[in-house]
Design an enzyme around this catalytic site. Sequence first.
Site, PDB file in Angstrom:
ATOM      1  N   ARG A 136       0.833  -1.198   0.000  1.00 59.68           N
ATOM      2  CA  ARG A 136       0.000   0.000   0.000  1.00 59.68           C
ATOM      3  C   ARG A 136       0.876   1.259   0.000  1.00 59.68           C
ATOM      4  O   ARG A 136       2.036   1.228   0.372  1.00 59.68           O
ATOM      5  CB  ARG A 136      -0.904   0.011   1.235  1.00 59.68           C
ATOM      6  CG  ARG A 136      -1.996  -1.043   1.236  1.00 59.68           C
ATOM      7  CD  ARG A 136      -2.799  -0.982   2.525  1.00 59.68           C
ATOM      8  NE  ARG A 136      -1.980  -1.187   3.701  1.00 59.68           N
ATOM      9  CZ  ARG A 136      -1.512  -0.231   4.491  1.00 59.68           C
ATOM     10  NH1 ARG A 136      -1.822   1.035   4.248  1.00 59.68           N
ATOM     11  NH2 ARG A 136      -0.764  -0.508   5.545  1.00 59.68           N
ATOM     12  N   LYS A 162      -8.058  -2.886   1.791  1.00 58.58           N
ATOM     13  CA  LYS A 162      -7.909  -2.086   2.996  1.00 58.58           C
ATOM     14  C   LYS A 162      -8.701  -0.785   2.920  1.00 58.58           C
ATOM     15  O   LYS A 162      -9.034  -0.200   3.955  1.00 58.58           O
ATOM     16  CB  LYS A 162      -6.431  -1.777   3.238  1.00 58.58           C
ATOM     17  CG  LYS A 162      -5.623  -3.005   3.674  1.00 58.58           C
ATOM     18  CD  LYS A 162      -6.172  -3.652   4.942  1.00 58.58           C
ATOM     19  CE  LYS A 162      -5.250  -4.739   5.453  1.00 58.58           C
ATOM     20  NZ  LYS A 162      -5.855  -5.468   6.615  1.00 58.58           N
ATOM     21  N   HIS A 190      -8.909  -5.124  13.383  1.00 53.95           N
ATOM     22  CA  HIS A 190      -7.885  -5.705  12.508  1.00 53.95           C
ATOM     23  C   HIS A 190      -7.351  -6.939  13.234  1.00 53.95           C
ATOM     24  O   HIS A 190      -6.367  -6.874  13.970  1.00 53.95           O
ATOM     25  CB  HIS A 190      -6.779  -4.683  12.272  1.00 53.95           C
ATOM     26  CG  HIS A 190      -5.767  -5.135  11.265  1.00 53.95           C
ATOM     27  ND1 HIS A 190      -4.426  -4.832  11.362  1.00 53.95           N
ATOM     28  CD2 HIS A 190      -5.897  -5.868  10.134  1.00 53.95           C
ATOM     29  CE1 HIS A 190      -3.769  -5.358  10.336  1.00 53.95           C
ATOM     30  NE2 HIS A 190      -4.647  -5.989   9.587  1.00 53.95           N
ATOM     31  N   SER A 228       1.583  -6.938  10.684  1.00 55.18           N
ATOM     32  CA  SER A 228       2.140  -7.833   9.684  1.00 55.18           C
ATOM     33  C   SER A 228       3.420  -8.488  10.195  1.00 55.18           C
ATOM     34  O   SER A 228       4.286  -7.828  10.772  1.00 55.18           O
ATOM     35  CB  SER A 228       2.439  -7.044   8.407  1.00 55.18           C
ATOM     36  OG  SER A 228       2.994  -7.872   7.425  1.00 55.18           O
ATOM     37  N   LYS A 268      -0.451 -13.523  12.736  1.00 54.78           N
ATOM     38  CA  LYS A 268      -1.918 -13.448  12.859  1.00 54.78           C
ATOM     39  C   LYS A 268      -2.624 -14.476  11.975  1.00 54.78           C
ATOM     40  O   LYS A 268      -3.521 -15.194  12.427  1.00 54.78           O
ATOM     41  CB  LYS A 268      -2.347 -12.023  12.502  1.00 54.78           C
ATOM     42  CG  LYS A 268      -3.821 -11.721  12.591  1.00 54.78           C
ATOM     43  CD  LYS A 268      -4.064 -10.222  12.670  1.00 54.78           C
ATOM     44  CE  LYS A 268      -3.380  -9.474  11.552  1.00 54.78           C
ATOM     45  NZ  LYS A 268      -4.043  -9.608  10.258  1.00 54.78           N
ATOM     46  N   THR A 269      -2.237 -14.542  10.699  1.00 59.62           N
ATOM     47  CA  THR A 269      -2.856 -15.494   9.776  1.00 59.62           C
ATOM     48  C   THR A 269      -2.431 -16.926  10.097  1.00 59.62           C
ATOM     49  O   THR A 269      -3.253 -17.844  10.151  1.00 59.62           O
ATOM     50  CB  THR A 269      -2.490 -15.149   8.320  1.00 59.62           C
ATOM     51  OG1 THR A 269      -3.013 -13.855   8.003  1.00 59.62           O
ATOM     52  CG2 THR A 269      -3.058 -16.167   7.351  1.00 59.62           C
ATOM     53  N   ASP A 276      -8.316 -11.658   8.989  1.00 57.98           N
ATOM     54  CA  ASP A 276      -7.801 -10.290   8.980  1.00 57.98           C
ATOM     55  C   ASP A 276      -8.748  -9.207   9.487  1.00 57.98           C
ATOM     56  O   ASP A 276      -8.304  -8.297  10.156  1.00 57.98           O
ATOM     57  CB  ASP A 276      -7.364  -9.932   7.558  1.00 57.98           C
ATOM     58  CG  ASP A 276      -6.464  -8.718   7.499  1.00 57.98           C
ATOM     59  OD1 ASP A 276      -5.590  -8.581   8.368  1.00 57.98           O
ATOM     60  OD2 ASP A 276      -6.632  -7.901   6.577  1.00 57.98           O
ATOM     61  N   ARG A 311       2.443 -12.217  -1.704  1.00 60.51           N
ATOM     62  CA  ARG A 311       1.116 -12.473  -1.131  1.00 60.51           C
ATOM     63  C   ARG A 311       0.333 -13.472  -1.975  1.00 60.51           C
ATOM     64  O   ARG A 311       0.590 -13.662  -3.163  1.00 60.51           O
ATOM     65  CB  ARG A 311       0.317 -11.169  -1.084  1.00 60.51           C
ATOM     66  CG  ARG A 311       0.833 -10.142  -0.094  1.00 60.51           C
ATOM     67  CD  ARG A 311       0.236 -10.341   1.263  1.00 60.51           C
ATOM     68  NE  ARG A 311       0.660  -9.346   2.233  1.00 60.51           N
ATOM     69  CZ  ARG A 311       0.156  -9.240   3.460  1.00 60.51           C
ATOM     70  NH1 ARG A 311      -0.815 -10.060   3.843  1.00 60.51           N
ATOM     71  NH2 ARG A 311       0.604  -8.333   4.303  1.00 60.51           N
TER      72      ARG A 311
END
Length: 535
Positions: free
Chosen positions: A63, A205, A224, A242, A246-247, A261, A325
Amino acid sequence: MQDTKTGQAGSTLSAAELGLASVGTIHQNLDYAELFDHEVSNQEGQISENGTMMIDTGKFTGRSPKDKYFVHEKPSFENIAWGKINQSVAPEVFDELYAKVTDYLSGKDLYVTDGFCGSNEKTRKSVRFITEFAWQSHFVKNMFIRPGADDLAGFAPNFTVYNASNLIDEDWERHGLNSEVFVVFNIEKNVAIIGGTWYGGEMKKGIFTMMNYWLPLEGILSMHCSANVGKGGDVCLFFGLSGTGKTTLSTDASRKLIGDDEHGWDADGIFNFEGGCYAKCIDLSSESEPEIYNAIRRDALLENVVADEAGVIDYDSDAKTENTRVSYPIEHIDNHEPTLKAGHPQNIIFLTCDAFGVLPPVSKLTKEQAMYYFLSGYTAKVAGTERGVTEPSATFSSCFGEAFLPLPPTEYAKLLGEKIEQHNVNAYLVNTGWAGGGYGVGERMSIKATRACVNAILDGSIENVEFDQTRWFRLNIPKELPGVDSNILNPRNSWGDKEAFDATANKLAGMFIENFKKYTSDNDEFDFTQAGPRM
């Protein structure tokens, strides 16, 4: 050119309905097979050895937060926390850019994709994406909730995104922007425009940012975080920036994945905003993350990975970017929760990757500590990930998602505190970073040890152990925990050089204290400094 033209998917949308002067062929809501055919015929990417489409997003592989703006208009401008995160643009500048975008897209063959954001029908938003490329349609089809035929028949968008990724703003200096790239949200007109960047994550996002505006104003917490649910209905939330896991940690073969997410928490419980997952691929392997690895197949979409001519992917390569990704429909995770919803959480886990090696692998938090670490949103970058970074550097991101919060962070913290208290939720801090020393001296926590900490939280066994308290951060830590080396449970014990640990702990404590001052200067309601570290 005709005002209306039927596309391959049988679209009857008119130019006027799309806000354009004219249209070419409109490819509306193509299925995955049709999108794949378009990607191939348009030569938009390369096919991997197992049939997954691979695309590159150009010079932007992430981003561009410095190029994101909100239109400064009543009444929304009274709610937004203006500053470096939420930059303003004048209404007349938006009007100029909007005219540029719609003029640029007019007359072109376009892909129109309709989706829902939010699995709770009471508060979900209908979003329409207008894009130039099939892969962009593929991306949002993966990421958002895919409406059924009946929903599409009467689909009326609450919000529309125009993605003119090939268009730049040559007048950016006159417009007062930071560059020729622009991602602009007009809350009053329910429109976003994108130009100058191909990165698909701007769309994902961007809508998350809008949900973070709409929902808290209705008393619903937007978060988030990832979420999963056990066989007994116990829900766990995983917050983290990131690279903190988390994932990875929420994707658990023994628990159903709700989402990886973005979630909301309302009176009914937890609900996913999305219909897919967006996972990092760097260093991915079938051994370390089998569920994610096996989700990469036809209908998934790989971004910026390195592959040879035969389509064999080198997941260890960061030649294009470290932010490689993959997006995929959540159905690619066999053990997912089909409704994308569940009840209220029993546990909340704040994930941090502490490259200083100071924080324990797991700590049980009081409600006040939970509020402190939620508002702090701490992790650390390590040397080598960015130019000029030669030692660990602390990163604080309010609510573990400051870049996506249009409202003041304390608005989200207030809602979290209320819900923790109302539903008697346990909160924990889990460090997936370094032990035995900081980056370059110690070692990264093994995924096995981190899983053992998480499993002890999920099965409740952590509640039955004896706890100790650390010195600077005053965190409650288990003295022993099955599957975790007792020497690393108290991080000071794992360092050979105790004086070096003390100096590093003192340094990090100071960073936390300095960062938290912004929440206490004007509002005693959020003075949780007593729950934080002391120097």
